[in-house]
Design an enzyme around this catalytic site. Structure first.
Site, PDB file in Angstrom:
ATOM      1  N   ARG A 127       0.898  -1.101   0.252  1.00 27.77           N
ATOM      2  CA  ARG A 127       0.036  -0.072   0.032  1.00 27.77           C
ATOM      3  C   ARG A 127       0.666   1.176  -0.157  1.00 27.77           C
ATOM      4  O   ARG A 127       1.847   1.403   0.979  1.00 27.77           O
ATOM      5  CB  ARG A 127      -0.840  -0.109   1.423  1.00 27.77           C
ATOM      6  CG  ARG A 127      -1.904   1.231   1.400  1.00 27.77           C
ATOM      7  CD  ARG A 127      -2.635   1.501   0.373  1.00 27.77           C
ATOM      8  NE  ARG A 127      -3.619   2.710   0.512  1.00 27.77           N
ATOM      9  CZ  ARG A 127      -3.300   3.892  -0.007  1.00 27.77           C
ATOM     10  NH1 ARG A 127      -2.346   4.124  -0.635  1.00 27.77           N
ATOM     11  NH2 ARG A 127      -4.210   5.006   0.337  1.00 27.77           N
ATOM     12  N   HIS A 130       2.063   7.043   1.806  1.00 30.73           N
ATOM     13  CA  HIS A 130       0.782   8.162   1.644  1.00 30.73           C
ATOM     14  C   HIS A 130       0.516   8.472   3.102  1.00 30.73           C
ATOM     15  O   HIS A 130       1.192   8.163   3.956  1.00 30.73           O
ATOM     16  CB  HIS A 130      -0.394   7.468   1.242  1.00 30.73           C
ATOM     17  CG  HIS A 130      -0.947   6.437   1.828  1.00 30.73           C
ATOM     18  ND1 HIS A 130      -0.740   5.204   2.323  1.00 30.73           N
ATOM     19  CD2 HIS A 130      -2.048   6.677   3.098  1.00 30.73           C
ATOM     20  CE1 HIS A 130      -1.357   4.650   3.162  1.00 30.73           C
ATOM     21  NE2 HIS A 130      -2.111   5.517   3.767  1.00 30.73           N
ATOM     22  N   HIS A 132      -2.699  11.072   5.359  1.00 30.20           N
ATOM     23  CA  HIS A 132      -4.187  11.612   5.105  1.00 30.20           C
ATOM     24  C   HIS A 132      -4.241  12.499   6.243  1.00 30.20           C
ATOM     25  O   HIS A 132      -3.453  12.539   7.412  1.00 30.20           O
ATOM     26  CB  HIS A 132      -5.114  10.565   5.164  1.00 30.20           C
ATOM     27  CG  HIS A 132      -4.646   9.441   5.558  1.00 30.20           C
ATOM     28  ND1 HIS A 132      -5.005   8.936   7.002  1.00 30.20           N
ATOM     29  CD2 HIS A 132      -4.332   8.111   5.066  1.00 30.20           C
ATOM     30  CE1 HIS A 132      -4.313   7.711   7.212  1.00 30.20           C
ATOM     31  NE2 HIS A 132      -4.109   7.314   5.970  1.00 30.20           N
ATOM     32  N   GLU A 136      -5.319   6.905  11.585  1.00 36.69           N
ATOM     33  CA  GLU A 136      -5.457   5.611  10.981  1.00 36.69           C
ATOM     34  C   GLU A 136      -5.287   4.655  12.362  1.00 36.69           C
ATOM     35  O   GLU A 136      -4.071   4.506  12.748  1.00 36.69           O
ATOM     36  CB  GLU A 136      -4.809   5.460   9.879  1.00 36.69           C
ATOM     37  CG  GLU A 136      -4.695   3.806   9.463  1.00 36.69           C
ATOM     38  CD  GLU A 136      -3.978   3.572   8.261  1.00 36.69           C
ATOM     39  OE1 GLU A 136      -3.947   4.573   7.064  1.00 36.69           O
ATOM     40  OE2 GLU A 136      -3.445   2.487   7.984  1.00 36.69           O
ATOM     41  N   HIS A 175       2.995   7.136   5.925  1.00 34.91           N
ATOM     42  CA  HIS A 175       3.177   5.619   6.248  1.00 34.91           C
ATOM     43  C   HIS A 175       3.156   5.010   4.918  1.00 34.91           C
ATOM     44  O   HIS A 175       2.355   5.148   4.051  1.00 34.91           O
ATOM     45  CB  HIS A 175       2.278   5.078   7.472  1.00 34.91           C
ATOM     46  CG  HIS A 175       0.816   5.451   7.136  1.00 34.91           C
ATOM     47  ND1 HIS A 175       0.243   6.845   7.450  1.00 34.91           N
ATOM     48  CD2 HIS A 175      -0.196   4.917   6.500  1.00 34.91           C
ATOM     49  CE1 HIS A 175      -0.986   6.765   7.097  1.00 34.91           C
ATOM     50  NE2 HIS A 175      -1.261   5.733   6.472  1.00 34.91           N
ATOM     51  N   GLU A 198     -10.477   5.405   1.623  1.00 36.93           N
ATOM     52  CA  GLU A 198      -9.075   5.226   1.004  1.00 36.93           C
ATOM     53  C   GLU A 198      -8.673   5.621  -0.123  1.00 36.93           C
ATOM     54  O   GLU A 198      -7.518   5.403  -0.414  1.00 36.93           O
ATOM     55  CB  GLU A 198      -9.168   3.579   1.271  1.00 36.93           C
ATOM     56  CG  GLU A 198      -7.788   2.786   1.093  1.00 36.93           C
ATOM     57  CD  GLU A 198      -6.716   3.258   2.424  1.00 36.93           C
ATOM     58  OE1 GLU A 198      -7.330   3.553   3.265  1.00 36.93           O
ATOM     59  OE2 GLU A 198      -5.845   3.184   1.982  1.00 36.93           O
TER      60      GLU A 198
HETATM   61 MN    MN Z   1      -3.438   5.074   5.510  1.00 39.38          MN
END
Ligand code: MN
Ligand code: MN
Length: 418
Positions: A127, A130, A132, A136, A175, A198
């Site tokens: 993943r 990124h 946000h 999380e 992360h 997401e």
């Molecule tokens: Mn995340």
């Protein structure tokens, strides 16, 4: 059913030498179904063929999953806003390296405080790097994963998490996640905002492609040409090479001692409540200091046992149902009372201070998570309250004798054994 009709029904059931289960249900019906006009299948006891049978179009497989919706207990009345959702039928975004599916406020209107994502990463599946604007929180449900992050003081972390472990990334901190062998991993993550998705995270690749190349070059002190092959489209999830030794990755990342732990081995933590009926574990800022916006309880309920009647004075509850099955009734003013059935992969939601219980209706242990957008887990136990009042006061309210009240559990058992 009229009063005389109800008595007649009970008398008939008794005469027929009904089983203990039927007798128990009948006794419950005698004082359940308080509403006027009454609701529930008890009304159709004299006429069940016409009033409580679905003969029109239906999906039997789905109906079998929701006995409490098909025939609600007679104590249910009116209906709360829908508090059931599921990852099972959520759209799945599949890419080489993994998939993700999510339930946010857009799909599940009641869930204002938390949005949930269920994700799989193959061994080596990444993943992408990124961040946000929301925090999380995540619980690993299967397999293993390597995570990387950087804290606000510039200190890196590289950790391996496995089933039963949590991680928490504060809002804005970057992360990545990567599945480890042999089977990759699956996890459920929760954002501390029901509207977060997401699909609207800040992606390294997408950002790099949208700053002028000469600025990118200047930023890193190298020629802009060095970036001529960067991807022009986001990677989001992609297949990478499985990472090697954790210690070597930490060394290479410059990880030094210090900084707050970002992971917590929840399934191995000391329970805060334990009875013959089940176990409750808590992870909040008191034992997992970084988790300042999510408090969580991991609850195991044995078959037939009951997560006791309780409510949470400080936050809405977002539930993830991981294993087994159960039913939950939520009560609200009105009165409103709605019972719903839950299975693995389902999501439940209970507004702040609304009382609820969860009963294991299956044959295996039920395991679910209660999440709250707050720094600290709080609950009010009904039995703990009623056993810490002058007994005469409780007796006057409920028309029960003081000796009965004295037998109630004290201190809030958490999970009541069968
Ligand atoms: Mn995340
Ligand atoms: Mn609860």
């Amino acid at each position: 059913m009229t009063e005389s009709g109800r008595r007649e029904f009970l008398a008939t059931a008794t005469m027929l030498g009904a089983t203990a289960a039927v007798a128990t249900a009948a006794r419950a019906q005698r004082f359940g179904n308080p509403d006027s006009p009454p609701q529930g299948a008890v009304n159709a006891a004299d006429n069940p063929g016409t009033t409580n049978t679905v003969v029109g179009p239906q999906n039997p497989a789905l109906a079998d999953q929701f006995p409490s919706a098909i025939s609600p207990p007679p104590t249910d009345v009116d209906a709360l806003p829908m508090f059931w959702a599921s990852f099972n039928n959520a759209h799945k975004r599949i890419q080489n390296g993994g998939w993700a599916r999510q339930v946010s406020k857009k799909d599940f209107a009641i869930a204002e405080s938390i949005a949930g994502v269920n994700m799989h990463l193959s061994a080596g599946g990444i993943r992408e790097l990124h961040w946000h604007q929301t925090a999380e929180w995540s619980i690993m449900t299967r397999g293993r994963c390597r995570i990387t992050t950087l804290d606000a003081q510039g200190r890196p972390r590289v950790e391996d998490v496995e089933a039963g472990d949590l991680w928490y990334f504060p809002a804005g901190l970057p992360h990545s996640l990567q599945g480890l062998g042999p089977q990759g991993c699956e996890f459920v993550l929760a954002f501390d905002d029901g509207s977060q998705s997401e699909n609207n995270t800040l992606l390294l690749t997408e950002m790099m492609a949208h700053f002028p190349p000469e600025v990118i070059g200047k930023n890193f002190g190298v020629a802009a040409d060095a970036f001529q092959n960067i991807p022009l489209h986001p990677r989001w999830i992609f297949q990478g090479k499985e990472p090697g030794d954790l210690a070597a990755d930490r060394e290479a990342s410059g990880v030094a001692q210090g900084g707050e732990p970002v992971i917590f081995r929840m399934s191995r933590s000391q329970p805060v409540k334990q009875t013959a009926g089940g176990v409750i574990r808590i992870a909040d800022s008191t034992n997992f200091p970084i988790s300042k916006t999510i408090a969580a309880a991991m609850v195991t309920v044995k078959p037939g046992a009951l997560r006791e009647i309780h409510w949470h004075p400080n936050a809405d509850e977002w539930q993830y149902w991981m294993q087994g099955q159960g039913r939950m009734t939520v009560f609200d003013t009105g009165p409103k009372a709605t019972t719903m059935d839950f299975h693995p992969g389902d999501i439940g939601y209970v507004k702040k201070s609304l009382p609820h219980y969860i009963e294991n209706t299956g044959h295996e242990d039920l395991v679910f998570f209660e999440l709250f957008r707050t720094d600290r887990y709080e609950e009010v136990s009904l039995s703990n309250w009623l056993t810490h009042l002058p007994p005469a006061l409780v007796a006057e309210h409920l028309n029960i004798d003081v000796a009965t009240i004295a037998r109630f559990p004290k201190g809030g058992p958490g999970v009541v054994p069968v």
